[in-house]
Design a protein around this motif. Structure first.
Motif, mmCIF file in Angstrom:
data_model
loop_
_atom_site.group_PDB
_atom_site.id
_atom_site.type_symbol
_atom_site.label_atom_id
_atom_site.label_comp_id
_atom_site.label_asym_id
_atom_site.label_seq_id
_atom_site.Cartn_x
_atom_site.Cartn_y
_atom_site.Cartn_z
ATOM 1 N N LEU A 33 0.828 -1.214 0.000
ATOM 2 C CA LEU A 33 0.000 0.000 0.000
ATOM 3 C C LEU A 33 0.862 1.263 0.000
ATOM 4 O O LEU A 33 0.537 2.246 -0.663
ATOM 5 N N ALA A 34 1.953 1.235 0.728
ATOM 6 C CA ALA A 34 2.864 2.381 0.737
ATOM 7 C C ALA A 34 3.497 2.582 -0.636
ATOM 8 O O ALA A 34 3.628 3.717 -1.111
ATOM 9 N N GLY A 35 3.869 1.489 -1.282
ATOM 10 C CA GLY A 35 4.420 1.584 -2.634
ATOM 11 C C GLY A 35 3.397 2.093 -3.628
ATOM 12 O O GLY A 35 3.717 2.885 -4.515
ATOM 13 N N ALA A 36 2.152 1.657 -3.475
ATOM 14 C CA ALA A 36 1.090 2.132 -4.365
ATOM 15 C C ALA A 36 0.864 3.624 -4.175
ATOM 16 O O ALA A 36 0.691 4.362 -5.146
ATOM 17 N N GLY A 37 0.873 4.078 -2.934
ATOM 18 C CA GLY A 37 0.719 5.511 -2.673
ATOM 19 C C GLY A 37 1.840 6.324 -3.285
ATOM 20 O O GLY A 37 1.606 7.402 -3.855
ATOM 21 N N ALA A 38 3.062 5.821 -3.193
ATOM 22 C CA ALA A 38 4.202 6.520 -3.785
ATOM 23 C C ALA A 38 4.072 6.582 -5.311
ATOM 24 O O ALA A 38 4.345 7.627 -5.917
ATOM 25 N N LEU A 39 3.650 5.489 -5.928
ATOM 26 C CA LEU A 39 3.489 5.496 -7.376
ATOM 27 C C LEU A 39 2.355 6.414 -7.809
ATOM 28 O O LEU A 39 2.442 7.063 -8.854
ATOM 29 N N PHE A 40 1.275 6.495 -7.017
ATOM 30 C CA PHE A 40 0.196 7.415 -7.348
ATOM 31 C C PHE A 40 0.656 8.866 -7.235
ATOM 32 O O PHE A 40 0.253 9.717 -8.023
ATOM 33 N N LEU A 41 1.506 9.160 -6.248
ATOM 34 C CA LEU A 41 2.042 10.514 -6.136
ATOM 35 C C LEU A 41 2.937 10.853 -7.326
ATOM 36 O O LEU A 41 2.889 11.963 -7.851
ATOM 37 N N ILE A 42 3.755 9.904 -7.761
ATOM 38 C CA ILE A 42 4.611 10.120 -8.929
ATOM 39 C C ILE A 42 3.764 10.337 -10.174
ATOM 40 O O ILE A 42 4.028 11.236 -10.979
ATOM 41 N N ALA A 43 2.719 9.516 -10.343
ATOM 42 C CA ALA A 43 1.841 9.669 -11.506
ATOM 43 C C ALA A 43 1.144 11.019 -11.482
ATOM 44 O O ALA A 43 0.988 11.663 -12.527
ATOM 45 N N GLY A 44 0.729 11.476 -10.309
ATOM 46 C CA GLY A 44 0.102 12.792 -10.203
ATOM 47 C C GLY A 44 1.065 13.908 -10.549
ATOM 48 O O GLY A 44 0.687 14.889 -11.199
ATOM 49 N N PHE A 45 2.303 13.770 -10.133
ATOM 50 C CA PHE A 45 3.317 14.766 -10.459
ATOM 51 C C PHE A 45 3.566 14.826 -11.957
ATOM 52 O O PHE A 45 3.665 15.907 -12.544
ATOM 53 N N VAL A 46 3.642 13.668 -12.610
ATOM 54 C CA VAL A 46 3.869 13.628 -14.058
ATOM 55 C C VAL A 46 2.650 14.189 -14.788
ATOM 56 O O VAL A 46 2.776 14.944 -15.754
ATOM 57 N N ARG A 47 1.432 13.871 -14.311
ATOM 58 C CA ARG A 47 0.224 14.391 -14.952
ATOM 59 C C ARG A 47 0.162 15.894 -14.847
ATOM 60 O O ARG A 47 -0.195 16.588 -15.794
ATOM 61 N N ARG A 48 0.567 16.422 -13.707
ATOM 62 C CA ARG A 48 0.578 17.868 -13.531
ATOM 63 C C ARG A 48 1.571 18.524 -14.495
ATOM 64 O O ARG A 48 1.316 19.603 -15.016
ATOM 65 N N GLY A 49 2.671 17.859 -14.738
ATOM 66 C CA GLY A 49 3.645 18.372 -15.701
ATOM 67 C C GLY A 49 3.136 18.293 -17.126
ATOM 68 O O GLY A 49 3.451 19.128 -17.966
ATOM 69 N N LEU A 50 2.324 17.279 -17.422
ATOM 70 C CA LEU A 50 1.766 17.152 -18.771
ATOM 71 C C LEU A 50 0.721 18.218 -19.058
ATOM 72 O O LEU A 50 0.639 18.717 -20.175
ATOM 73 N N THR A 51 -0.089 18.563 -18.058
ATOM 74 C CA THR A 51 -1.157 19.531 -18.285
ATOM 75 C C THR A 51 -0.659 20.962 -18.133
ATOM 76 O O THR A 51 -1.318 21.887 -18.578
ATOM 77 N N GLY A 52 0.481 21.164 -17.494
ATOM 78 C CA GLY A 52 1.054 22.497 -17.355
ATOM 79 C C GLY A 52 0.378 23.353 -16.303
ATOM 80 O O GLY A 52 0.463 24.561 -16.340
ATOM 81 N N GLU A 53 -0.305 22.739 -15.356
ATOM 82 C CA GLU A 53 -0.969 23.516 -14.298
ATOM 83 C C GLU A 53 -0.025 23.835 -13.176
ATOM 84 O O GLU A 53 0.775 23.131 -12.767
#
Length: 53
Positions: A33-53
Motif C-alpha cells: 500500500l505504501a508503494g502504491a501511494g508513492a506510485l500514485f504521487l509520482i503519476a500525479g506529479f507527471v500528470r501535472r507536468g503534462l497539463t502544465g498547471e
C-alpha cells in the motif's frame, strides 16, 4: 520514453500494487500500500507536468 507513457505505467503499477495489497493486507500488504501511494504521487506529479498547471 514519453511522459504520457511514464504516467500510464506508474498509474497502472500503483493500481496493481493497491489491488495486491488488499488481498494480502498483512505485513507485506501494508508495504505494498505504501508503494502504491508513492506510485500514485509520482503519476500525479507527471500528470501535472503534462497539463502544465
Amino acid at each position: 520514453m514519453k511522459p504520457l507513457h511514464v504516467f500510464v505505467l506508474t498509474a497502472l503499477c500503483g493500481f496493481g500494487l493497491a489491488v495486491a495489497a488488499v488481498y494480502i493486507l498483512a505485513g507485506l500488504g501494508w508495504s505494498l500500500l505504501a508503494g502504491a501511494g508513492a506510485l500514485f504521487l509520482i503519476a500525479g506529479f507527471v500528470r501535472r507536468g503534462l497539463t502544465g498547471e
